[in-house]
Design a protein around this motif. Structure first.
Motif, mmCIF file in Angstrom:
data_model
loop_
_atom_site.group_PDB
_atom_site.id
_atom_site.type_symbol
_atom_site.label_atom_id
_atom_site.label_comp_id
_atom_site.label_asym_id
_atom_site.label_seq_id
_atom_site.Cartn_x
_atom_site.Cartn_y
_atom_site.Cartn_z
ATOM 1 N N LEU A 128 45.594 -52.389 16.009
ATOM 2 C CA LEU A 128 44.578 -52.459 14.971
ATOM 3 C C LEU A 128 45.027 -53.406 13.866
ATOM 4 O O LEU A 128 46.196 -53.431 13.485
ATOM 5 C CB LEU A 128 44.320 -51.056 14.412
ATOM 6 N N HIS A 129 44.076 -54.155 13.341
ATOM 7 C CA HIS A 129 44.310 -54.939 12.121
ATOM 8 C C HIS A 129 43.487 -54.322 11.002
ATOM 9 O O HIS A 129 42.275 -54.135 11.138
ATOM 10 C CB HIS A 129 43.915 -56.394 12.302
ATOM 11 N N SER A 130 44.144 -53.993 9.916
ATOM 12 C CA SER A 130 43.496 -53.349 8.781
ATOM 13 C C SER A 130 43.296 -54.343 7.642
ATOM 14 O O SER A 130 44.270 -54.912 7.123
ATOM 15 C CB SER A 130 44.345 -52.169 8.284
ATOM 16 N N CYS A 131 42.054 -54.566 7.256
ATOM 17 C CA CYS A 131 41.770 -55.401 6.089
ATOM 18 C C CYS A 131 42.197 -54.694 4.803
ATOM 19 O O CYS A 131 42.495 -55.347 3.799
ATOM 20 C CB CYS A 131 40.277 -55.719 6.031
ATOM 21 N N ASN A 132 42.239 -53.366 4.831
ATOM 22 C CA ASN A 132 42.567 -52.592 3.634
ATOM 23 C C ASN A 132 44.043 -52.661 3.269
ATOM 24 O O ASN A 132 44.418 -52.339 2.134
ATOM 25 C CB ASN A 132 42.155 -51.133 3.830
ATOM 26 N N HIS A 133 44.894 -53.068 4.212
ATOM 27 C CA HIS A 133 46.326 -53.138 3.911
ATOM 28 C C HIS A 133 46.673 -54.270 2.946
ATOM 29 O O HIS A 133 47.732 -54.243 2.320
ATOM 30 C CB HIS A 133 47.123 -53.310 5.210
ATOM 31 N N ASP A 134 45.812 -55.264 2.849
ATOM 32 C CA ASP A 134 46.103 -56.402 1.969
ATOM 33 C C ASP A 134 44.855 -56.748 1.161
ATOM 34 O O ASP A 134 44.315 -57.844 1.255
ATOM 35 C CB ASP A 134 46.580 -57.602 2.802
ATOM 36 N N LYS A 135 44.420 -55.804 0.367
ATOM 37 C CA LYS A 135 43.188 -56.013 -0.402
ATOM 38 C C LYS A 135 43.344 -57.108 -1.453
ATOM 39 O O LYS A 135 42.359 -57.715 -1.869
ATOM 40 C CB LYS A 135 42.764 -54.701 -1.065
ATOM 41 N N ALA A 136 44.584 -57.382 -1.853
ATOM 42 C CA ALA A 136 44.807 -58.397 -2.888
ATOM 43 C C ALA A 136 44.339 -59.777 -2.446
ATOM 44 O O ALA A 136 44.006 -60.629 -3.281
ATOM 45 C CB ALA A 136 46.287 -58.437 -3.252
ATOM 46 N N GLN A 137 44.301 -60.017 -1.134
ATOM 47 C CA GLN A 137 43.902 -61.336 -0.640
ATOM 48 C C GLN A 137 42.455 -61.670 -0.976
ATOM 49 O O GLN A 137 42.068 -62.845 -1.006
ATOM 50 C CB GLN A 137 44.087 -61.410 0.871
ATOM 51 N N TYR A 138 41.640 -60.638 -1.245
ATOM 52 C CA TYR A 138 40.227 -60.871 -1.529
ATOM 53 C C TYR A 138 39.966 -61.177 -3.001
ATOM 54 O O TYR A 138 38.871 -61.627 -3.343
ATOM 55 C CB TYR A 138 39.405 -59.660 -1.103
ATOM 56 N N GLY A 139 40.948 -60.945 -3.851
ATOM 57 C CA GLY A 139 40.806 -61.253 -5.264
ATOM 58 C C GLY A 139 39.606 -60.598 -5.892
ATOM 59 O O GLY A 139 39.370 -59.395 -5.735
ATOM 60 N N ASP A 140 38.796 -61.418 -6.583
ATOM 61 C CA ASP A 140 37.611 -60.903 -7.270
ATOM 62 C C ASP A 140 36.454 -60.621 -6.314
ATOM 63 O O ASP A 140 35.405 -60.149 -6.749
ATOM 64 C CB ASP A 140 37.141 -61.911 -8.331
ATOM 65 N N GLU A 141 36.641 -60.916 -5.007
ATOM 66 C CA GLU A 141 35.573 -60.701 -4.029
ATOM 67 C C GLU A 141 35.832 -59.466 -3.161
ATOM 68 O O GLU A 141 35.260 -59.325 -2.088
ATOM 69 C CB GLU A 141 35.413 -61.937 -3.140
#
Length: 332
Positions: A258-271
């Protein structure tokens, strides 16, 4: 021309993409599969064209249509399959062959491929081919609207909603043997877990989409997913992703990850449009929409799927305040 090792190890997903590439190349170029040139000593030699490289896996491309499972095909695979049948293509030790125009003798393999290309080119100009491509684009646009509305409905249910975005993949060694019907079987098992697995105790909605990676990313068949949990109860979105990873590993018998987008939420910045979302934060809605739109983008459509299988599964709103799992009802 034939690469035996590559032929042996191409997955169903990869060979379907090879067919798609061939048909798209035939649309772009007007050359035959091969050309013939007479040498000084009177012999004919075969010369490659822009299309020749696409025929490296021609035997496996034909073997894809083995009728073990009834599939729905993209316009590219349907054009290839129809063309093979129209010219009466037959398997041969030197490569697939067909009869000449008179039906009196078999052409050699290279000339047979020229006949195949000519027939595919004709089919790509037919109305059904162009319409199918347009229908798929229209469907992707309708699905975008539907899942954005669905996400809005989820975020209206509680003062806080926890959104978990994950992608379910298969390891490369598993992809080599993976057929698309196996992916749908795994998805059905995953959805069945909603009923009793404690991971989904506070689940209020979900979106699943079965898709196919392009020829460069090597991901093959995979599943995108978005989960909506009651944010007043579920705060640990990363922990939920870890639990989902463990569940997917069990369902796939260790063949999936599995790849989790939630593990690196900082990559999305203000979005950032995942994690814990406040109902009253209206400005964040467009970022949530962007996160879920990724699930239905046209660029990763399946080239083939079991007849009647739904690539998009969307949960139904439930009336209870603590849902043990969203309904299994979905739509394609």
């Amino acid at each position: 021309m034939s690469n035996r090792k590559a032929y042996t190890h191409l997955s169903q997903s990869d060979i379907a993409l090879q067919i798609e590439s061939l048909v798209q190349a035939i649309e772009r170029h007007d050359s035959p599969a091969f050309r013939f040139k007479q040498t000084r000593d009177g012999y004919l030699c075969v010369e490659d064209t822009r299309l020749s490289r696409y025929f490296t896996y021609i035997k496996q491309m034909i073997d894809l249509f083995d009728d073990r499972i009834e599939y729905s095909y993209s316009e590219h695979l349907q054009a290839f399959r129809t063309a093979c049948g129209d010219i009466g293509l037959e398997r041969h030790s030197d490569g697939p062959i067909c009869l000449n125009k008179e039906g009196a003798a078999y052409l050699d393999h290279h000339r047979s491929m020229n006949v195949l290309v000519a027939r595919i080119r004709q089919l790509t100009r037919d109305q059904w081919y162009r319409r199918k491509r347009g229908d798929r684009r229209d469907q992707a646009e309708r699905q975008e609207i539907r899942i954005c509305d669905y996400a809005d409905n989820m975020m209206e249910r509680y003062s806080r909603t926890t959104i978990v975005r994950v992608n379910f993949y298969y390891y490369s060694e598993a992809q080599d043997r993976l057929r698309v019907e196996h992916v749908f079987d795994d998805l059905d098992e995953l959805i069945a877990e909603h009923e009793n697995n404690p991971i989904f105790e506070d689940l209020i909605g979900y979106i699943y989409s079965v898709e196919q990676g392009d020829r460069n990313d090597g991901r093959g068949y995979h599943i995108h997913a978005a989960y909506f949990f009651n944010g007043n109860v579920v705060q640990g979105d990363v922990y939920k992703a870890i639990q989902l990873d463990e569940l997917w590993e069990r369902i796939t018998h260790g063949q999936g990850y599995l790849h989790s987008c939630n593990h690196d939420k900082a990559q999305y910045g203000d979005e950032l449009g995942i994690g814990r979302i406040l109902r009253n934060d209206r400005a964040i809605r467009r970022h949530v929409h962007k996160a879920v739109k990724y699930l239905v983008k046209d660029g990763q459509h399946l080239c083939l799927r079991p007849k009647g299988a739904r690539c998009l599964r969307v949960g139904q709103l439930k009336s209870s305040s603590r849902a043990k799992g969203a309904s299994r009802k979905g739509a394609n």
